[in-house]
Motif scaffolding. Structure first.
Motif, mmCIF file in Angstrom:
data_model
loop_
_atom_site.group_PDB
_atom_site.id
_atom_site.type_symbol
_atom_site.label_atom_id
_atom_site.label_comp_id
_atom_site.label_asym_id
_atom_site.label_seq_id
_atom_site.Cartn_x
_atom_site.Cartn_y
_atom_site.Cartn_z
ATOM 1 N N GLU A 67 0.825 -1.209 0.000
ATOM 2 C CA GLU A 67 0.000 0.000 0.000
ATOM 3 C C GLU A 67 0.863 1.265 0.000
ATOM 4 O O GLU A 67 0.597 2.207 -0.757
ATOM 5 C CB GLU A 67 -0.911 -0.006 1.233
ATOM 6 C CG GLU A 67 -2.001 1.046 1.215
ATOM 7 C CD GLU A 67 -2.954 0.921 2.395
ATOM 8 O OE1 GLU A 67 -3.738 1.858 2.603
ATOM 9 O OE2 GLU A 67 -2.904 -0.102 3.104
ATOM 10 N N GLU A 68 1.918 1.246 0.795
ATOM 11 C CA GLU A 68 2.773 2.433 0.934
ATOM 12 C C GLU A 68 3.542 2.739 -0.358
ATOM 13 O O GLU A 68 3.598 3.886 -0.797
ATOM 14 C CB GLU A 68 3.770 2.221 2.081
ATOM 15 C CG GLU A 68 4.645 3.441 2.361
ATOM 16 C CD GLU A 68 5.593 3.208 3.516
ATOM 17 O OE1 GLU A 68 6.646 3.871 3.539
ATOM 18 O OE2 GLU A 68 5.294 2.365 4.385
ATOM 19 N N ILE A 69 4.136 1.720 -0.985
ATOM 20 C CA ILE A 69 4.938 1.987 -2.186
ATOM 21 C C ILE A 69 4.065 2.329 -3.387
ATOM 22 O O ILE A 69 4.501 3.072 -4.277
ATOM 23 C CB ILE A 69 5.884 0.812 -2.514
ATOM 24 C CG1 ILE A 69 5.110 -0.498 -2.680
ATOM 25 C CG2 ILE A 69 6.977 0.688 -1.477
ATOM 26 C CD1 ILE A 69 5.980 -1.690 -3.035
ATOM 27 N N VAL A 70 2.843 1.819 -3.412
ATOM 28 C CA VAL A 70 1.917 2.209 -4.492
ATOM 29 C C VAL A 70 1.508 3.668 -4.324
ATOM 30 O O VAL A 70 1.509 4.446 -5.278
ATOM 31 C CB VAL A 70 0.684 1.279 -4.527
ATOM 32 C CG1 VAL A 70 -0.385 1.839 -5.463
ATOM 33 C CG2 VAL A 70 1.081 -0.126 -4.984
ATOM 34 N N LYS A 71 1.175 4.053 -3.086
ATOM 35 C CA LYS A 71 0.786 5.448 -2.813
ATOM 36 C C LYS A 71 1.921 6.420 -3.111
ATOM 37 O O LYS A 71 1.691 7.540 -3.583
ATOM 38 C CB LYS A 71 0.338 5.598 -1.358
ATOM 39 C CG LYS A 71 -1.072 5.110 -1.087
ATOM 40 C CD LYS A 71 -1.472 5.388 0.364
ATOM 41 C CE LYS A 71 -2.913 4.932 0.629
ATOM 42 N NZ LYS A 71 -3.300 5.153 2.045
ATOM 43 N N SER A 72 3.154 5.987 -2.844
ATOM 44 C CA SER A 72 4.303 6.867 -3.063
ATOM 45 C C SER A 72 4.678 6.997 -4.539
ATOM 46 O O SER A 72 5.504 7.830 -4.902
ATOM 47 C CB SER A 72 5.522 6.346 -2.292
ATOM 48 O OG SER A 72 5.987 5.132 -2.871
ATOM 49 N N GLY A 73 4.087 6.142 -5.377
ATOM 50 C CA GLY A 73 4.376 6.199 -6.812
ATOM 51 C C GLY A 73 5.562 5.359 -7.232
ATOM 52 O O GLY A 73 5.940 5.357 -8.410
ATOM 53 N N LEU A 74 6.152 4.616 -6.277
ATOM 54 C CA LEU A 74 7.317 3.801 -6.617
ATOM 55 C C LEU A 74 6.931 2.506 -7.335
ATOM 56 O O LEU A 74 7.743 1.922 -8.045
ATOM 57 C CB LEU A 74 8.106 3.465 -5.348
ATOM 58 C CG LEU A 74 8.987 4.594 -4.806
ATOM 59 C CD1 LEU A 74 9.553 4.221 -3.437
ATOM 60 C CD2 LEU A 74 10.126 4.905 -5.774
ATOM 61 N N LEU A 75 5.707 2.044 -7.143
ATOM 62 C CA LEU A 75 5.259 0.823 -7.814
ATOM 63 C C LEU A 75 3.931 1.044 -8.509
ATOM 64 O O LEU A 75 2.989 1.576 -7.921
ATOM 65 C CB LEU A 75 5.105 -0.319 -6.800
ATOM 66 C CG LEU A 75 4.572 -1.662 -7.365
ATOM 67 C CD1 LEU A 75 5.541 -2.233 -8.396
ATOM 68 C CD2 LEU A 75 4.336 -2.668 -6.249
ATOM 69 N N SER A 76 3.879 0.630 -9.752
ATOM 70 C CA SER A 76 2.624 0.640 -10.516
ATOM 71 C C SER A 76 2.591 -0.619 -11.373
ATOM 72 O O SER A 76 3.608 -1.275 -11.577
ATOM 73 C CB SER A 76 2.530 1.881 -11.410
ATOM 74 O OG SER A 76 3.585 1.895 -12.358
ATOM 75 N N ALA A 77 1.418 -0.972 -11.859
ATOM 76 C CA ALA A 77 1.270 -2.176 -12.680
ATOM 77 C C ALA A 77 0.485 -1.851 -13.936
ATOM 78 O O ALA A 77 -0.316 -0.908 -13.961
ATOM 79 C CB ALA A 77 0.571 -3.278 -11.883
#
Length: 435
Positions: A67-77
């Protein structure tokens, strides 16, 4: 220093992961947690949507981390492989199953490589992590990727680094498990090693070629397959000799050197151990070589579900009950304890064999409320109640989940056939039989 190494060392590189399953998603999460912008690629829209929503579906990934890395923009799919063009490194983590003839099905690897080719660019690193037969990276992957017009070892870098994911392991995760890396050229190996050194908190072991790394992975799991086959065969012999195989193993492992304990069970499960020896046996035939020891262990392990059903039938017979029409509760369908993964689970084979003998089978698994096999959905029991236990003819333990109250099972079940020694701490044993 080449550009890709500079980007990796400065955390400016954009990393891609193809395949967001049990291997790919944990790897993508670790890349993002290490500070790299990471793009996950998958053909399944449902997985892509879940990742982009920060919703986890893999047990070894911490929900809050995702949840944290998706919110930070570091991970997307994404399902759009055109975004490969923006990636500096791409790791391929797709399934490598067996086909109906028990031969390697590398169609997912091939399709992934072909999807990458149109978007490759100079100084890109491609790493295959999917378990496969020795020679795949150099013989299959390299020619496909060079269709881009780029030359491997000069314009782009290619390596094999086998995944070492052990679902449910409380100590070793993707982050702290040592990594083996073998590149097409020494520079390829070096670049791939720099990638993993920037992500993992574990040693990186460099080998001389992808084939060595591919064979190393096969050796890891074939070693386990053979030793499990040995102990399964001894379990069958010990039953004939009225010897407790579990006590034998406990005694043997008291020796502080020269012995590693392996345990019998209803068969082998998971993606790696039951499948990897078939890759090697298939490839060995190309050289006119038969892997006799490996094939023998595979035969023993493949037969264990049927053997467990035969033992079940004999137990029922003692109570003057036929298998036909008997109500049997299978306890656990995950392929190992305390996980929700039922890939290649021997328990599902046991259920299939029981039903071939016309038994009335129900199952309970606290981690797997339902499972899908051959397009069909089987739904488990919601709760392990006294009523459920008392209204079956036999309980067959096929997975040793630690959150099951086995004393409660012993108290209420008429008889238990325990193929995993899950009930080893239960004192009252008059209605328990071990594999």
């Amino acid at each position: 220093m080449n550009k890709i190494k500079e980007k990796l060392l400065s955390r400016e590189a954009i990393l891609g992961v193809v395949g967001l399953g049990y291997v790919g998603l944990p790897l993508a999460v670790e890349k993002a947690k290490a500070g790299f912008k990471t793009i996950g690629f998958d053909v399944q829209e449902s997985k892509v949507e879940m990742v982009n929503s920060g919703k986890n579906y893999i047990g070894d990934v911490v929900n809050e981390d995702l949840e944290e890395i998706v919110k930070s923009g570091l991970l997307s799919a994404t399902t759009d492989f055109a975004q490969v063009a923006s990636a500096d490194c791409v790791c391929i983590c797709v399934p490598t199953p067996l086909d109906e003839h028990q031969q390697p099905d590398i169609s997912y690897v091939k399709a992934s490589a072909e999807s990458i080719v149109p978007y490759m660019h100079k100084d890109m690193l491609v790493v295959l992590e999917s378990t496969t037969y020795p020679g795949t990276t150099e013989e299959l992957l390299k020619p496909i990727l060079e269709k881009s017009g780029l030359k491997c070892g000069e314009d782009f870098y290619l390596a094999f680094s086998p995944e070492r994911v052990d679902p449910g392991n409380l100590i070793y995760k993707t982050k702290n498990t040592p990594k083996v890396v073998g590149g097409i050229t020494p520079t390829c190996t070096d670049v791939a090693a720099v990638l993993y050194e920037g992500i993992l908190e574990a040693p990186i072991h460099r080998v001389s070629s992808p084939a060595v790394a591919e064979m190393e992975k096969i050796l890891e799991n074939t070693y386990r397959n053979i030793n499990i086959g040995l102990v399964n065969e001894l379990a069958i012999l010990c039953n004939k000799m009225n010897i407790n195989i579990w006590e034998v193993i406990d005694a043997a492992k008291s020796k502080p050197y020269g012995f590693q304990a392996f345990y019998p069970g209803p068969g082998l499960g998971g993606h790696c151990i039951p499948l990897d020896p078939y890759y090697l046996s298939w490839k060995a035939r190309e050289y006119g070589f038969h892997t006799s020891m490996i094939e023998s262990s595979m035969m023993v392990n493949d037969r264990m579900p049927e053997y467990c059903v035969e033992r079940t039938s004999k137990i029922l017979n003692r109570f003057k009950k036929a298998m036909n029409g008997s109500r049997i509760l299978v306890l656990g369908v995950a392929y190992k304890q305390d996980i929700d993964d039922y890939r290649e689970s021997p328990a599902t084979r046991v259920i299939e064999e029981l039903e071939k003998e016309c038994a009335n089978v129900v199952y309970y698994d606290p981690f797997v409320p339902q499972y899908h096999i051959d397009g069909k959905v089987r739904i488990g029991e919601n709760e392990l109640t006294s009523e459920l236990l008392e209204n079956v003819d036999l309980v067959l333990v096929t997975t040793a989940h630690t959150n099951v109250d086995y004393e409660y099972v012993q108290k209420h079940a008429p008889f238990i056939f325990d193929t995993k020694n899950a009930m080893k701490n239960v004192e009252q044993r008059y209605n328990i039989e071990l594999l």
